[in-house]
Design an enzyme around this catalytic site. Sequence first.
Site, PDB file in Angstrom:
ATOM      1  CG  HIS A 276      -1.765  -1.067   1.486  1.00 33.73           C
ATOM      2  ND1 HIS A 276      -1.409  -2.220   2.113  1.00 33.73           N
ATOM      3  CD2 HIS A 276      -3.072  -1.205   1.169  1.00 33.73           C
ATOM      4  CE1 HIS A 276      -2.445  -3.037   2.167  1.00 33.73           C
ATOM      5  NE2 HIS A 276      -3.464  -2.461   1.601  1.00 33.73           N
TER       6      HIS A 276
ATOM      7  CG  ASP B  14       1.749  -1.251   3.383  1.00 29.08           C
ATOM      8  OD1 ASP B  14       1.010  -0.887   4.306  1.00 29.08           O
ATOM      9  OD2 ASP B  14       1.433  -2.121   2.548  1.00 29.08           O
TER      10      ASP B  14
ATOM     11  CG  MET C 251      -0.912  -5.978  -6.472  1.00 31.03           C
ATOM     12  SD  MET C 251      -1.080  -5.413  -4.770  1.00 31.03           S
ATOM     13  CE  MET C 251      -1.691  -6.876  -3.952  1.00 31.03           C
TER      14      MET C 251
ATOM     15  CD  GLU D 287      -8.278  -8.418  -1.509  1.00 34.85           C
ATOM     16  OE1 GLU D 287      -7.314  -7.785  -1.980  1.00 34.85           O
ATOM     17  OE2 GLU D 287      -8.254  -8.974  -0.400  1.00 34.85           O
TER      18      GLU D 287
ATOM     19  CE  LYS E 157     -12.403  -9.031   5.340  1.00 33.94           C
ATOM     20  NZ  LYS E 157     -11.344  -8.357   6.107  1.00 33.94           N
TER      21      LYS E 157
ATOM     22  CD  GLU F 214      -7.702 -12.264   1.709  1.00 33.72           C
ATOM     23  OE1 GLU F 214      -7.184 -11.205   1.316  1.00 33.72           O
ATOM     24  OE2 GLU F 214      -7.986 -12.499   2.895  1.00 33.72           O
TER      25      GLU F 214
ATOM     26  CG  HIS G 266     -11.479 -11.520   1.661  1.00 38.28           C
ATOM     27  ND1 HIS G 266     -11.009 -10.412   1.025  1.00 38.28           N
ATOM     28  CD2 HIS G 266     -10.833 -11.568   2.867  1.00 38.28           C
ATOM     29  CE1 HIS G 266     -10.115  -9.798   1.804  1.00 38.28           C
ATOM     30  NE2 HIS G 266      -9.986 -10.494   2.913  1.00 38.28           N
TER      31      HIS G 266
ATOM     32  CG  ASP H 250      -4.790 -11.023  -1.960  1.00 35.77           C
ATOM     33  OD1 ASP H 250      -3.796 -10.871  -2.704  1.00 35.77           O
ATOM     34  OD2 ASP H 250      -5.360 -10.086  -1.372  1.00 35.77           O
TER      35      ASP H 250
ATOM     36  CG  ASP I  93      -9.798 -11.375   6.567  1.00 37.40           C
ATOM     37  OD1 ASP I  93      -9.646 -12.455   5.966  1.00 37.40           O
ATOM     38  OD2 ASP I  93      -9.253 -10.315   6.206  1.00 37.40           O
TER      39      ASP I  93
ATOM     40  CG  ASP J 262      -5.927 -12.075   6.355  1.00 41.06           C
ATOM     41  OD1 ASP J 262      -6.679 -12.478   5.453  1.00 41.06           O
ATOM     42  OD2 ASP J 262      -5.899 -10.890   6.736  1.00 41.06           O
TER      43      ASP J 262
ATOM     44  CG  ASP K 200      -3.687 -10.258   1.957  1.00 40.82           C
ATOM     45  OD1 ASP K 200      -2.993  -9.843   2.900  1.00 40.82           O
ATOM     46  OD2 ASP K 200      -4.771  -9.738   1.638  1.00 40.82           O
TER      47      ASP K 200
HETATM   48  C1  GLT Z   1      -5.850  -5.705   4.030  1.00 39.00           C
HETATM   49  C2  GLT Z   1      -6.894  -6.692   3.590  1.00 39.00           C
HETATM   50  C3  GLT Z   1      -6.483  -7.463   2.418  1.00 39.00           C
HETATM   51  C4  GLT Z   1      -6.274  -6.654   1.180  1.00 39.00           C
HETATM   52  C5  GLT Z   1      -5.177  -5.685   1.302  1.00 39.00           C
HETATM   53  C6  GLT Z   1      -5.157  -4.798   0.081  1.00 39.00           C
HETATM   54  S1  GLT Z   1      -5.133  -4.822   2.772  1.00 39.00           S
HETATM   55  O1  GLT Z   1      -4.821  -6.367   4.713  1.00 39.00           O
HETATM   56  O2  GLT Z   1      -7.202  -7.552   4.684  1.00 39.00           O
HETATM   57  O3  GLT Z   1      -7.320  -8.532   2.143  1.00 39.00           O
HETATM   58  O4  GLT Z   1      -5.880  -7.538   0.155  1.00 39.00           O
HETATM   59  O5  GLT Z   1      -5.662  -3.537   0.307  1.00 39.00           O
HETATM   60 MN    MN Z   2      -8.136 -11.277   4.407  1.00 40.39          MN
HETATM   61 MN    MN Z   3      -6.420  -9.618   0.445  1.00 40.76          MN
END
Ligand code: GLT
Ligand code: MN
Ligand code: MN
Length: 404
Positions: free
Chosen positions: A64, A67, A98, A191, A193, A227, A230, A255, A265, A267, A305
């Site tokens: 980002h 970041d 990216m 993306e 979610k 993702e 998500h 992702d 979420d 991750d 991600d």
């Molecule tokens: C954030 C989010 C991710 C996105 C990122 C891109 S930022 O961490 O949870 O899923 O991909 O903005």
């Molecule tokens: Mn996520």
């Molecule tokens: Mn993501």
Amino acid sequence: MKNGKKKHSGDPFDPAPADKFTFGLWTVGNPGRDPFGEPVRARMEPSYIVQQLAECGAYGVNLHDNDLVPFGASAAERERIVGGFKAALEDHGMVVPMATTNLFSHPIFKDGAFSANDPKVRAFALKKSMDAIDLGVELGAETYVFWGGREGTEADACRDPRTAVARTREAMDYLCEYVRDQGYALRFALEAKPNEPRGDIYFATTGHMLHFITTLAHPEMVGVNPEVAHETMAGLSMVHGVAQAMEAGKLFHIDLNAQKIGRYDQDLRFGSEDQKGAFLLVRLLEGTAGDARYPARYEGPRHFDAHAYRSEDEQGVWDFARGCMRTYKILKARAVAFDRDPEVRGLIAERTDRELEPLLARYSKKNAKALRAHPIDADAVAKKGLGYEKLDQLMMEHLLGVRG
Ligand code: GLT
Ligand code: MN
Ligand code: MN
């Protein structure tokens, strides 16, 4: 140490730049803050992250705007930071495939960014995105992700949801024109979610995004960035969503991570939950089933991600990063063996019927007449078992490493 010169361990599952594995600066840089607790790890400098990821065998990093360049930094500070970061990329043979914009952290985005009711917020989001696109392109990015984390509601009466869709379209069209006007070779990846941090987020799934793209002024410039976490949060099949995107030529980025259904979420480290889903996803991306109708494989970066558990110190972060990449490679090897297995091939071989299939392919009065006249014994067809229990068990045995 240039990445290309790094000696490979010889372990077939150890990652190398040719595998095209990438991590967001925000992923390995995640300090382990959660809604209930303070950070557990210190901030790492972006250049240090680049060095460490290169050590681990990654291909690149994503970011980002904030970041790398703190919110509100002066032009001179930006130049200094970006210059240092470019030098680190060069030193370690890493790329930035990216980039994206942080349109969710600053309080100005509390009502969303592109869909917010206040025009000043929408204007700020566009200005910030144009600046961040310039930064991404300067660093060599070819894909630009839009994740609308704050684009949603708790109090749904605050705006007509159709207005949110229309405003998002205006913003995407605006930014596509900006990219074209600058002559940038940049594609957008949207993306989805379903929720978190908002109660409901607009365009909840990859499927929503795929349709939305068809309504844009430059749909050819825009694809998706699905993702795992998500789609899984929405209770959906990531594999099916990704397949639909691939079939439409719209899988511009991905992702990868892991997630338990029905949770926040998470991750998690790639492949650490739902190994079957992860196996099928890698198999799809790598094209090991070898279906002649489709392009062989997804060619873009394999982006993780995800972040390390909050229980970890810095060593745990690099263990996490290596784990994501190793699991991907292990699953790829398992998928190759599965699709080469003659018993598997026998079970998934397509049935053909030269007489019938031409009648199904396309409607015409003649085809429909012939189709209606063609006798099909429904009971006889229905009686035959399909062997999917056997097929799925063979997949499990490959996955668990006792076959192939
Ligand atoms: C954030 C989010 C991710 C996105 C990122 C891109 S930022 O961490 O949870 O899923 O991909 O903005
Ligand atoms: Mn996520
Ligand atoms: Mn993501």
